[in-house]
Design a protein around this motif. Structure first.
Motif, short mmCIF file in Angstrom:
data_model
loop_
_atom_site.label_atom_id
_atom_site.label_comp_id
_atom_site.label_asym_id
_atom_site.label_seq_id
_atom_site.Cartn_x
_atom_site.Cartn_y
_atom_site.Cartn_z
N SER A 35 -3.45 -35.88 -4.51
CA SER A 35 -2.32 -36.40 -5.27
C SER A 35 -1.58 -35.27 -5.95
O SER A 35 -2.11 -34.19 -6.17
CB SER A 35 -2.81 -37.39 -6.32
OG SER A 35 -3.42 -38.50 -5.71
N THR A 37 0.39 -34.27 -9.56
CA THR A 37 0.40 -34.65 -10.97
C THR A 37 1.23 -33.67 -11.78
O THR A 37 1.36 -32.50 -11.38
CB THR A 37 -1.02 -34.75 -11.56
OG1 THR A 37 -0.93 -35.22 -12.90
CG2 THR A 37 -1.75 -33.42 -11.54
N ARG A 39 0.34 -33.28 -15.01
CA ARG A 39 -0.54 -32.83 -16.10
C ARG A 39 -1.06 -31.43 -15.79
O ARG A 39 -1.06 -30.99 -14.64
CB ARG A 39 -1.68 -33.82 -16.33
CG ARG A 39 -2.78 -33.79 -15.29
CD ARG A 39 -4.07 -34.35 -15.86
NE ARG A 39 -5.12 -34.54 -14.89
CZ ARG A 39 -5.88 -33.57 -14.40
NH1 ARG A 39 -5.70 -32.31 -14.73
NH2 ARG A 39 -6.83 -33.84 -13.51
N TYR A 51 -5.53 -31.38 -7.11
CA TYR A 51 -4.18 -31.95 -7.21
C TYR A 51 -3.17 -30.91 -6.78
O TYR A 51 -3.46 -29.72 -6.75
CB TYR A 51 -3.83 -32.33 -8.67
CG TYR A 51 -4.55 -33.52 -9.22
CD1 TYR A 51 -4.06 -34.81 -9.03
CD2 TYR A 51 -5.72 -33.37 -9.97
CE1 TYR A 51 -4.72 -35.91 -9.55
CE2 TYR A 51 -6.38 -34.47 -10.50
CZ TYR A 51 -5.88 -35.73 -10.29
OH TYR A 51 -6.52 -36.82 -10.81
N TYR A 71 4.20 -43.47 -6.97
CA TYR A 71 4.02 -42.60 -8.14
C TYR A 71 4.04 -43.47 -9.38
O TYR A 71 4.49 -44.62 -9.35
CB TYR A 71 5.12 -41.54 -8.22
CG TYR A 71 6.48 -42.09 -8.52
CD1 TYR A 71 6.92 -42.25 -9.83
CD2 TYR A 71 7.32 -42.52 -7.49
CE1 TYR A 71 8.17 -42.79 -10.10
CE2 TYR A 71 8.55 -43.07 -7.75
CZ TYR A 71 8.97 -43.20 -9.06
OH TYR A 71 10.19 -43.76 -9.33
N LYS A 78 3.39 -37.63 -17.91
CA LYS A 78 2.19 -37.38 -17.10
C LYS A 78 2.29 -38.27 -15.86
O LYS A 78 1.89 -39.43 -15.86
CB LYS A 78 0.92 -37.70 -17.87
CG LYS A 78 0.70 -36.84 -19.10
CD LYS A 78 0.36 -35.41 -18.74
CE LYS A 78 -0.01 -34.59 -19.94
NZ LYS A 78 1.10 -33.94 -20.62
N TYR A 79 2.86 -37.70 -14.81
CA TYR A 79 3.06 -38.42 -13.56
C TYR A 79 1.91 -38.15 -12.60
O TYR A 79 1.33 -37.06 -12.58
CB TYR A 79 4.35 -37.94 -12.87
CG TYR A 79 5.62 -38.29 -13.59
CD1 TYR A 79 6.26 -39.50 -13.35
CD2 TYR A 79 6.20 -37.40 -14.49
CE1 TYR A 79 7.44 -39.82 -13.99
CE2 TYR A 79 7.38 -37.71 -15.14
CZ TYR A 79 8.01 -38.91 -14.89
OH TYR A 79 9.17 -39.22 -15.52
N TYR A 80 1.61 -39.15 -11.79
CA TYR A 80 0.67 -39.02 -10.67
C TYR A 80 1.34 -39.67 -9.48
O TYR A 80 1.99 -40.71 -9.62
CB TYR A 80 -0.66 -39.74 -10.97
CG TYR A 80 -1.49 -39.09 -12.04
CD1 TYR A 80 -2.53 -38.23 -11.70
CD2 TYR A 80 -1.24 -39.32 -13.38
CE1 TYR A 80 -3.30 -37.62 -12.68
CE2 TYR A 80 -2.00 -38.72 -14.37
CZ TYR A 80 -3.04 -37.88 -14.01
OH TYR A 80 -3.80 -37.28 -14.99
N THR A 82 1.50 -39.91 -4.77
CA THR A 82 1.00 -39.61 -3.44
C THR A 82 2.17 -39.18 -2.56
O THR A 82 3.10 -39.97 -2.36
CB THR A 82 0.32 -40.86 -2.84
OG1 THR A 82 -0.71 -41.30 -3.72
CG2 THR A 82 -0.25 -40.57 -1.47
N VAL A 101 -6.40 -42.97 -6.86
CA VAL A 101 -5.12 -43.24 -7.51
C VAL A 101 -5.29 -44.25 -8.65
O VAL A 101 -6.27 -44.98 -8.70
CB VAL A 101 -4.06 -43.77 -6.52
CG1 VAL A 101 -3.69 -42.71 -5.49
CG2 VAL A 101 -4.54 -45.03 -5.81
N ASP A 102 -4.30 -44.30 -9.54
CA ASP A 102 -4.32 -45.29 -10.62
C ASP A 102 -4.13 -46.68 -10.02
O ASP A 102 -3.77 -46.84 -8.85
CB ASP A 102 -3.25 -44.95 -11.68
CG ASP A 102 -1.86 -45.18 -11.16
OD1 ASP A 102 -1.35 -46.31 -11.29
OD2 ASP A 102 -1.26 -44.24 -10.61
#
Length: 188
Positions: A35, A37, A39, A51, A71, A78-80, A82, A101-102
């Motif tokens: 992923s 991110t 952060r 990441y 996303y 704080k983005y995450y 794919t 993933v979240d």
């Protein structure tokens, strides 16, 4: 032949990364979807390994270009997400993709790929057990831990949207249960 997708979501500290690392060693042709991110790296994390680390501005620019399958802004700035290119590359090589993933991202990937994807929610035995795990990590301040607990309470409400739920009360049985679900799915 294109591969299948295995989606893992869980509250922070539920043990999903440990379970995923176990599964990657089981000879199932699983390849980790790395992923992106915004952060900062923790501990010994390296860019392109755990990441793809981007600044918040870089992440937003990639969103604008349509580079993400999914996303989420999990916390402020704080983005995450794919990357589509990462997933399609692995699938086109005939391997199976495993995601960490979240919960919102997990639901979005499942919706996009449908029956080609298996979604698994890793659930802690209780909120108190989760608090103990997060404290035991020694990586976050008490304020961050409480923020993660609040987020976990929200995320637990998503469990029923996943194909399978694994309660991680004891690690070994949780790993075996996840492995059984994945073997069954890949052999369909």
């Amino acid at each position: 032949m294109a591969g299948k997708l295995i989606i893992f979501s869980a509250p922070s500290g539920s043990g999903k990364s440990t379970i995923i690392n176990y599964l990657l060693k089981q000879g199932l042709r699983l390849r980790f979807s790395i992923s992106a991110t915004s952060r900062a790296p923790r501990g010994t994390e390296k860019d392109g390994v755990e990441y793809y680390f981007l600044t918040p501005d870089e992440f937003r620019a990639r969103i604008a270009k349509g580079d993400f399958l999914e996303y989420e802004e999990v916390y402020t700035d704080k983005y995450y997400g794919t990357l589509k290119s990462e997933v399609e590359r692995i699938l086109n090589e005939g391997d199976n993709v495993i995601f960490d993933v979240d919960v919102v991202g997990g639901c979005n990937i499942k919706k996009f790929y449908g029956e080609r994807a298996l979604s698994i929610f890793i659930q802690p035995p209780s909120i108190e057990a989760l608090r103990e795990r997060l404290t035991g990590r020694g990586t976050d301040s008490p304020e961050v831990i409480e923020s993660r607990i609040a987020k976990a309470e929200y995320e637990l409400g998503f469990a029923k949207r996943f194909d399978r739920i694994v309660v991680n009360d004891q690690l070994e049985p949780a790993c075996q249960e996840a492995l059984s679900f994945i073997r069954e799915f890949l052999n369909d």
